[in-house]
Design an enzyme around this catalytic site. Sequence first.
Site, mmCIF file in Angstrom:
data_model
loop_
_atom_site.group_PDB
_atom_site.id
_atom_site.type_symbol
_atom_site.label_atom_id
_atom_site.label_comp_id
_atom_site.label_asym_id
_atom_site.label_seq_id
_atom_site.Cartn_x
_atom_site.Cartn_y
_atom_site.Cartn_z
ATOM 1 N N ASP A 47 0.656 -1.343 0.222
ATOM 2 C CA ASP A 47 0.070 -0.018 0.097
ATOM 3 C C ASP A 47 0.819 1.131 -0.144
ATOM 4 O O ASP A 47 2.189 1.386 0.454
ATOM 5 C CB ASP A 47 -1.350 0.287 0.973
ATOM 6 C CG ASP A 47 -2.265 -0.982 1.071
ATOM 7 O OD1 ASP A 47 -2.360 -1.325 0.068
ATOM 8 O OD2 ASP A 47 -2.384 -1.673 2.458
ATOM 9 N N TYR A 75 6.627 -8.555 8.610
ATOM 10 C CA TYR A 75 6.146 -7.509 8.676
ATOM 11 C C TYR A 75 6.487 -7.081 9.652
ATOM 12 O O TYR A 75 6.489 -7.650 11.027
ATOM 13 C CB TYR A 75 4.213 -7.504 8.160
ATOM 14 C CG TYR A 75 4.156 -7.381 7.111
ATOM 15 C CD1 TYR A 75 4.279 -6.403 5.901
ATOM 16 C CD2 TYR A 75 3.645 -9.078 6.419
ATOM 17 C CE1 TYR A 75 3.958 -7.114 4.519
ATOM 18 C CE2 TYR A 75 3.062 -9.230 5.597
ATOM 19 C CZ TYR A 75 3.366 -8.225 4.545
ATOM 20 O OH TYR A 75 2.660 -8.383 3.291
ATOM 21 N N ASP A 89 -6.630 1.649 8.598
ATOM 22 C CA ASP A 89 -5.214 2.616 8.944
ATOM 23 C C ASP A 89 -5.450 3.991 8.885
ATOM 24 O O ASP A 89 -6.451 4.041 8.846
ATOM 25 C CB ASP A 89 -4.191 2.043 7.258
ATOM 26 C CG ASP A 89 -4.954 2.609 5.858
ATOM 27 O OD1 ASP A 89 -6.334 3.649 6.210
ATOM 28 O OD2 ASP A 89 -4.381 1.626 4.726
ATOM 29 N N ARG A 181 -3.398 -5.620 8.274
ATOM 30 C CA ARG A 181 -4.312 -4.745 8.547
ATOM 31 C C ARG A 181 -5.818 -5.295 9.688
ATOM 32 O O ARG A 181 -5.986 -4.757 9.637
ATOM 33 C CB ARG A 181 -5.362 -3.230 7.101
ATOM 34 C CG ARG A 181 -3.852 -2.211 6.942
ATOM 35 C CD ARG A 181 -4.616 -1.623 5.821
ATOM 36 N NE ARG A 181 -4.589 -2.288 4.775
ATOM 37 C CZ ARG A 181 -5.834 -2.037 3.748
ATOM 38 N NH1 ARG A 181 -6.742 -1.302 4.142
ATOM 39 N NH2 ARG A 181 -5.774 -2.545 2.605
#
Length: 307
Positions: A47, A75, A89, A181
């Site tokens: 993203d 991550y 987010d 997310r």
Amino acid sequence: MARRKKGEAISGWVIVDKPLGPTSSDVVNRVRRAFNAQKAGHAGTLDPLATGILPVALGEATKTVPFILDASKSYRFTMRFGAETSTDDAEGEVTAESAHRPSDSEIEAVFPRFRGMIEQVPPAFSAVKVDGERAYTRARAGEEVELAARSVEIHKIALVSRPDADHAELEISCSKGTYVRSLARDLARELGSAAHVSALRRTRHGPFREEAAIPLDKLCALGHIAPAPGPRVHLLPLETALDDIPAQAVSGEDAARLRKGQGVLLRGRDAPILSGSVLATHRGDPVALTEYRQGELRPVRVFNLVN
């Protein structure tokens, strides 16, 4: 007469450290221009609000992209407690709030419920397709988007730091298709709170790791100010993406057969014990991705490398 492709026939992988802001497609276009490459593509979208590893394939390396798409990833991300958002987010509108701020021990106590195979509903603002259209396109148009849960695997999850009561920094290792997310949203709900991702960084993608990545701006600057080879010092061989696949050396004659799309029999007492995908090489150079069945290498993807 066929039109000649613009750019040079450059093949290999570039591991870009994507900055905050640009889309993954923006990054690919900038890398392609920096190398003056004919063809480029990426393996796994990040993203605009995410940073970190974005593997970019040039030329013939684009034929190995599926092997990286299927790879596991790692991550590091920050959850901000207090508000759940429409996008999960910091860009979205607040959809739920909570005054509860879970303790470190509370956060770690729910981790076992999120390790292993879990069911996860992707964010409404995601690239998942609904009736042939991206979910985010429908969501941005104001539609209510209902996505089906999907199975993903969380290999590892750990609490890294707690800057303050509102924030928690976590690290995970996960399968393809995992939405960080969604994980943050579901973790917060399990804790009786609300949260969204305020920072996200990909630190590993298959064989590609954070320490091997080059910042995008530095890579692009090499194309302007450095003498040859410029950015090419950061070009990895296309077979880097195929580390988990066995390689089989073939003769020049067999290499020519594979390049024509013809199978090659591996006979005799010294025939290797192989199965599934095999990388055929000649004098160390990749010739083709093949499937080995009943003693024969059958070409699936042929590499047309220019020396």
